[in-house]
Motif scaffolding. Structure first.
Motif, PDB file in Angstrom:
ATOM      1  N   HIS A 217       4.274   9.393   8.076  1.00 18.71           N
ATOM      2  CA  HIS A 217       3.607   9.328   6.770  1.00 18.71           C
ATOM      3  C   HIS A 217       3.858  10.614   5.979  1.00 18.71           C
ATOM      4  O   HIS A 217       4.006  10.573   4.754  1.00 18.71           O
ATOM      5  N   LEU A 218       3.936  11.731   6.676  1.00 16.95           N
ATOM      6  CA  LEU A 218       4.274  12.989   6.017  1.00 16.95           C
ATOM      7  C   LEU A 218       5.646  12.888   5.355  1.00 16.95           C
ATOM      8  O   LEU A 218       5.813  13.287   4.187  1.00 16.95           O
ATOM      9  N   SER A 219       6.617  12.338   6.065  1.00 13.63           N
ATOM     10  CA  SER A 219       7.963  12.176   5.496  1.00 13.63           C
ATOM     11  C   SER A 219       7.935  11.275   4.271  1.00 13.63           C
ATOM     12  O   SER A 219       8.620  11.537   3.269  1.00 13.63           O
ATOM     13  N   PHE A 220       7.120  10.224   4.346  1.00 11.24           N
ATOM     14  CA  PHE A 220       7.015   9.312   3.199  1.00 11.24           C
ATOM     15  C   PHE A 220       6.415  10.018   1.991  1.00 11.24           C
ATOM     16  O   PHE A 220       6.927   9.915   0.873  1.00 11.24           O
ATOM     17  N   LEU A 221       5.326  10.757   2.197  1.00 10.90           N
ATOM     18  CA  LEU A 221       4.696  11.470   1.084  1.00 10.90           C
ATOM     19  C   LEU A 221       5.636  12.523   0.505  1.00 10.90           C
ATOM     20  O   LEU A 221       5.698  12.702  -0.723  1.00 10.90           O
ATOM     21  N   GLN A 222       6.383  13.186   1.361  1.00 12.83           N
ATOM     22  CA  GLN A 222       7.351  14.179   0.872  1.00 12.83           C
ATOM     23  C   GLN A 222       8.435  13.521   0.041  1.00 12.83           C
ATOM     24  O   GLN A 222       8.907  14.096  -0.948  1.00 12.83           O
ATOM     25  N   SER A 223       8.809  12.298   0.402  1.00 13.62           N
ATOM     26  CA  SER A 223       9.830  11.588  -0.383  1.00 13.62           C
ATOM     27  C   SER A 223       9.326  11.248  -1.780  1.00 13.62           C
ATOM     28  O   SER A 223      10.107  11.155  -2.720  1.00 13.62           O
ATOM     29  N   LEU A 224       8.010  11.073  -1.906  1.00 10.30           N
ATOM     30  CA  LEU A 224       7.444  10.746  -3.218  1.00 10.30           C
ATOM     31  C   LEU A 224       7.420  11.955  -4.147  1.00 10.30           C
ATOM     32  O   LEU A 224       7.383  11.789  -5.368  1.00 10.30           O
ATOM     33  N   THR A 225       7.412  13.126  -3.566  1.00 11.16           N
ATOM     34  CA  THR A 225       7.379  14.341  -4.396  1.00 11.16           C
ATOM     35  C   THR A 225       8.783  14.788  -4.783  1.00 11.16           C
ATOM     36  O   THR A 225       8.930  15.713  -5.584  1.00 11.16           O
ATOM     37  N   ALA A 226       9.797  14.145  -4.218  1.00  9.87           N
ATOM     38  CA  ALA A 226      11.185  14.467  -4.576  1.00  9.87           C
ATOM     39  C   ALA A 226      11.470  13.962  -5.983  1.00  9.87           C
ATOM     40  O   ALA A 226      10.822  13.020  -6.461  1.00  9.87           O
ATOM     41  N   PRO A 227      12.459  14.540  -6.690  1.00  6.43           N
ATOM     42  CA  PRO A 227      12.741  14.144  -8.076  1.00  6.43           C
ATOM     43  C   PRO A 227      13.065  12.686  -8.270  1.00  6.43           C
ATOM     44  O   PRO A 227      12.659  12.061  -9.245  1.00  6.43           O
ATOM     45  N   SER A 228      13.774  12.059  -7.330  1.00  8.01           N
ATOM     46  CA  SER A 228      14.162  10.653  -7.494  1.00  8.01           C
ATOM     47  C   SER A 228      13.607   9.832  -6.349  1.00  8.01           C
ATOM     48  O   SER A 228      14.264   9.624  -5.337  1.00  8.01           O
ATOM     49  N   SER A 229      12.353   9.418  -6.472  1.00  6.99           N
ATOM     50  CA  SER A 229      11.699   8.642  -5.424  1.00  6.99           C
ATOM     51  C   SER A 229      11.746   7.167  -5.766  1.00  6.99           C
ATOM     52  O   SER A 229      11.449   6.754  -6.879  1.00  6.99           O
ATOM     53  N   THR A 230      12.146   6.349  -4.798  1.00 10.28           N
ATOM     54  CA  THR A 230      12.179   4.898  -5.017  1.00 10.28           C
ATOM     55  C   THR A 230      11.428   4.147  -3.924  1.00 10.28           C
ATOM     56  O   THR A 230      11.545   2.944  -3.789  1.00 10.28           O
ATOM     57  N   SER A 231      10.628   4.857  -3.128  1.00  7.41           N
ATOM     58  CA  SER A 231       9.882   4.212  -2.041  1.00  7.41           C
ATOM     59  C   SER A 231       8.831   3.274  -2.598  1.00  7.41           C
ATOM     60  O   SER A 231       8.339   3.458  -3.699  1.00  7.41           O
ATOM     61  N   ALA A 232       8.460   2.281  -1.792  1.00  7.10           N
ATOM     62  CA  ALA A 232       7.525   1.270  -2.296  1.00  7.10           C
ATOM     63  C   ALA A 232       6.260   1.122  -1.484  1.00  7.10           C
ATOM     64  O   ALA A 232       5.351   0.471  -1.928  1.00  7.10           O
ATOM     65  N   ALA A 233       6.184   1.678  -0.282  1.00  5.70           N
ATOM     66  CA  ALA A 233       5.007   1.423   0.531  1.00  5.70           C
ATOM     67  C   ALA A 233       4.616   2.650   1.327  1.00  5.70           C
ATOM     68  O   ALA A 233       5.364   3.595   1.444  1.00  5.70           O
ATOM     69  N   ALA A 234       3.399   2.577   1.885  1.00  9.02           N
ATOM     70  CA  ALA A 234       2.890   3.693   2.684  1.00  9.02           C
ATOM     71  C   ALA A 234       3.509   3.702   4.058  1.00  9.02           C
ATOM     72  O   ALA A 234       3.803   2.681   4.615  1.00  9.02           O
TER      73      ALA A 234
END
Length: 234
Positions: A217-234
């Motif tokens: 989940h930490l990796s997922f949250l870090q991906s959301l703070t990146a400039p180009s995030s395209t993730s869709a779920a927790a």
């Protein structure tokens, strides 16, 4: 010589016996009515609890911490249900239409607002559950987690999100609103980007807890703070 015939019972004795029999039958009938009513009441309460708990669909992994409780459902101001999501795991779905601007969820005393001391005192299993579903309330510095189903809120980036809040209220006034009209059966999704960076800094006390107990989940949250995030779920 044959024994003498038995004397007939006096009429008064027969009458008393009949009265006793009737009283016994009446007591038995009343007891059965009471017993049936008692069982019906118990079954009714059990069915009500079953309906509440059946709405609280538990997912795999840390989400299986414990069942929901009826009292914590007071935090939801919209009629929702929890079931398998096409986005990710378990999701939250509207059971009735929700108008734009309506408050759908709010903070209450059943939730857990933890500082570093209380957070680190939790068991490893509870920490994994809390970190996966909660967030850092930045104004108070408390980590907020819950067991009312809000942990099933999936991410929706930008205009995909239909619920959220664009500012930080105080902890006691924290809430979530509908950003647009939501139809029956539509999944509620929030843009995690508003709060995702909370506690992720290497020098923040939450960071080592994320790394140890909830690294994915930490990796997922870090991906959301990146400039180009395209993730869709927790």
């Amino acid at each position: 010589m044959p024994p003498p015939p038995l004397a007939p019972r006096p009429f008064s004795a027969d009458k008393r016996g009949l009265k006793l029999a009737r009283n016994a039958m009446q007591r038995d009938r009343l007891w059965r009515i009471f017993d049936t009513g008692l069982h019906a009441m118990v079954d009714s309460r059990a069915n009500a609890c079953h309906k509440i708990h059946s709405r609280s669909r538990t997912a795999s992994g840390p989400d299986r911490l414990k069942p929901f409780h009826p009292e914590v459902e007071l935090t939801w101001l919209a009629d929702v249900e929890f079931r398998t999501s096409p986005v990710h795991g378990t999701g939250i779905f509207a059971r009735r239409p929700i108008k734009a601007g309506n408050v759908i969820w709010r903070y209450d005393a059943s939730m857990h607002a933890c500082d570093q001391k209380t957070m680190t005192a939790l068991s490893a299993r509870t920490l994994a559950f809390a970190l996966h579903g909660g967030y850092l309330h930045k104004p108070s510095g408390k980590f907020l987690w819950y067991e009312d189903g809000m942990q099933y809120m999936n991410h929706g980036e930008g205009c995909v999100a239909n619920v959220g809040l664009a500012y930080w209220p105080s902890l006691q006034e924290d809430h979530t609103i509908a950003l647009r009209d939501i139809e029956v059966g539509e999944e509620l999704r929030e843009d995690y980007g508003f709060w995702a960076d909370g506690g992720l800094a290497p020098d923040h006390w939450l960071n080592p807890l994320y790394q140890r107990h909830c690294p994915h989940h930490l990796s997922f949250l870090q991906s959301l703070t990146a400039p180009s995030s395209t993730s869709a779920a927790a």
